[in-house]
Design a protein around this motif. Structure first.
Motif, PDB file in Angstrom:
ATOM      1  N   UNK A   1      -4.051  10.466  -3.808  1.00 48.20           N
ATOM      2  CA  UNK A   1      -3.452   9.705  -2.706  1.00 48.20           C
ATOM      3  C   UNK A   1      -4.422   8.647  -2.175  1.00 48.20           C
ATOM      4  N   UNK A   2      -5.683   8.999  -2.082  1.00 49.77           N
ATOM      5  CA  UNK A   2      -6.690   8.052  -1.596  1.00 49.77           C
ATOM      6  C   UNK A   2      -6.860   6.892  -2.573  1.00 49.77           C
ATOM      7  N   UNK A   3      -6.941   7.203  -3.853  1.00 49.67           N
ATOM      8  CA  UNK A   3      -7.110   6.149  -4.859  1.00 49.67           C
ATOM      9  C   UNK A   3      -5.892   5.232  -4.887  1.00 49.67           C
TER      10      UNK A   3
ATOM     11  N   UNK B   1      -6.234   1.190  -4.968  1.00 43.63           N
ATOM     12  CA  UNK B   1      -5.318   0.327  -5.715  1.00 43.63           C
ATOM     13  C   UNK B   1      -4.403  -0.432  -4.753  1.00 43.63           C
ATOM     14  N   UNK B   2      -3.798   0.290  -3.817  1.00 47.81           N
ATOM     15  CA  UNK B   2      -2.898  -0.348  -2.855  1.00 47.81           C
ATOM     16  C   UNK B   2      -3.603  -1.382  -2.001  1.00 47.81           C
ATOM     17  N   UNK B   3      -4.807  -1.053  -1.535  1.00 44.00           N
ATOM     18  CA  UNK B   3      -5.562  -1.991  -0.699  1.00 44.00           C
ATOM     19  C   UNK B   3      -5.940  -3.233  -1.501  1.00 44.00           C
ATOM     20  N   UNK B   4      -6.334  -3.073  -2.764  1.00 41.56           N
ATOM     21  CA  UNK B   4      -6.693  -4.230  -3.595  1.00 41.56           C
ATOM     22  C   UNK B   4      -5.494  -5.155  -3.788  1.00 41.56           C
ATOM     23  N   UNK B   5      -4.355  -4.598  -4.139  1.00 38.38           N
ATOM     24  CA  UNK B   5      -3.155  -5.412  -4.333  1.00 38.38           C
ATOM     25  C   UNK B   5      -2.698  -6.044  -3.012  1.00 38.38           C
ATOM     26  N   UNK B   6      -2.765  -5.277  -1.933  1.00 40.72           N
ATOM     27  CA  UNK B   6      -2.367  -5.797  -0.617  1.00 40.72           C
ATOM     28  C   UNK B   6      -3.294  -6.919  -0.160  1.00 40.72           C
TER      29      UNK B   6
ATOM     30  N   UNK C   1       0.830  -1.207   0.000  1.00 41.18           N
ATOM     31  CA  UNK C   1       0.000   0.000   0.000  1.00 41.18           C
ATOM     32  C   UNK C   1       0.864   1.257   0.000  1.00 41.18           C
ATOM     33  N   UNK C   2       1.898   1.271   0.830  1.00 40.40           N
ATOM     34  CA  UNK C   2       2.789   2.429   0.878  1.00 40.40           C
ATOM     35  C   UNK C   2       3.531   2.616  -0.437  1.00 40.40           C
ATOM     36  N   UNK C   3       3.924   1.514  -1.062  1.00 39.54           N
ATOM     37  CA  UNK C   3       4.615   1.593  -2.346  1.00 39.54           C
ATOM     38  C   UNK C   3       3.703   2.177  -3.424  1.00 39.54           C
ATOM     39  N   UNK C   4       2.455   1.753  -3.456  1.00 42.61           N
ATOM     40  CA  UNK C   4       1.507   2.320  -4.427  1.00 42.61           C
ATOM     41  C   UNK C   4       1.349   3.816  -4.218  1.00 42.61           C
ATOM     42  N   UNK C   5       1.224   4.220  -2.971  1.00 40.63           N
ATOM     43  CA  UNK C   5       1.095   5.639  -2.653  1.00 40.63           C
ATOM     44  C   UNK C   5       2.353   6.412  -3.053  1.00 40.63           C
ATOM     45  N   UNK C   6       3.525   5.875  -2.735  1.00 37.10           N
ATOM     46  CA  UNK C   6       4.780   6.552  -3.059  1.00 37.10           C
ATOM     47  C   UNK C   6       4.972   6.689  -4.563  1.00 37.10           C
ATOM     48  N   UNK C   7       4.676   5.632  -5.318  1.00 36.42           N
ATOM     49  CA  UNK C   7       4.831   5.684  -6.773  1.00 36.42           C
ATOM     50  C   UNK C   7       3.896   6.736  -7.359  1.00 36.42           C
ATOM     51  N   UNK C   8       2.659   6.739  -6.920  1.00 34.80           N
ATOM     52  CA  UNK C   8       1.687   7.695  -7.435  1.00 34.80           C
ATOM     53  C   UNK C   8       2.054   9.135  -7.057  1.00 34.80           C
ATOM     54  N   UNK C   9       2.347   9.341  -5.776  1.00 36.24           N
ATOM     55  CA  UNK C   9       2.576  10.693  -5.264  1.00 36.24           C
ATOM     56  C   UNK C   9       3.916  11.265  -5.734  1.00 36.24           C
TER      57      UNK C   9
END
Length: 152
Positions: free
Chosen positions: A115-117, A122-127, A96-104
């Motif tokens: 950031x929420x998406x 996306x992060x929650x689905x993959x996690x 989840x943190x990686x998805x957020x970091x890549x996006x942001x």
């Protein structure tokens, strides 16, 4: 197969397993959010301490729910399954943190909505996919197939 027979056929075991896993996950998520909010607000803890404590509590609730419910016939003994379960959940949090970091930071999508998406959708689905796979593969291994789900 007739339409009636199609509707009345039993659900595959993995569906019951996934339903139990999801129900326990929703309960753990509620514990995480509620405890974090209470620790951050009325208790006045800093965000990282509050999140660490709420994460440990949510992992404990999720482990107990899965061990006593979804995977009650396949649970191991001792601290090892709990430790592996926490490691799998930490890996999910890292996703989840990686998805957020890549996006942001990587893609420059810096709005609150982005950031929420990226983190919570996306992060929650993959996690969740990682957690489900890791939980059934490394924590609650069945010797002879998957059985014993509390949902059926």
């Amino acid at each position: 197969m007739t339409a009636r027979a199609w509707q009345n056929r039993p659900a595959p075991p993995w569906r019951r397993e996934l339903a139990g896993f999801a129900a326990v996950g929703l309960l753990a998520y509620a514990v995480d959010v509620t405890l974090f909010t209470c620790l951050r607000g009325p208790a006045g803890l800093d965000p990282l301490t509050a999140k660490a404590l709420s994460f440990v509590a949510a992992c404990s609730v999720a482990y107990a729910g899965n061990a006593l419910g979804t995977y009650r016939t396949t649970r191991g003994r001792g601290w090892r399954p709990y430790a592996v379960f926490c490691a799998v959940n930490l890996a999910g949090a890292a996703v989840q943190l990686l998805c957020l970091a890549v996006s942001h930071y990587g893609l420059g999508l810096t709005s609150q909505r982005a950031d929420t998406v990226s983190g919570a959708v996306v992060g929650m689905a993959l996690a969740t996919i990682l957690r489900f796979w890791g939980t059934r593969t490394w924590v609650f291994r069945a010797a002879e197939g998957r059985s014993g789900s509390w949902t059926g």
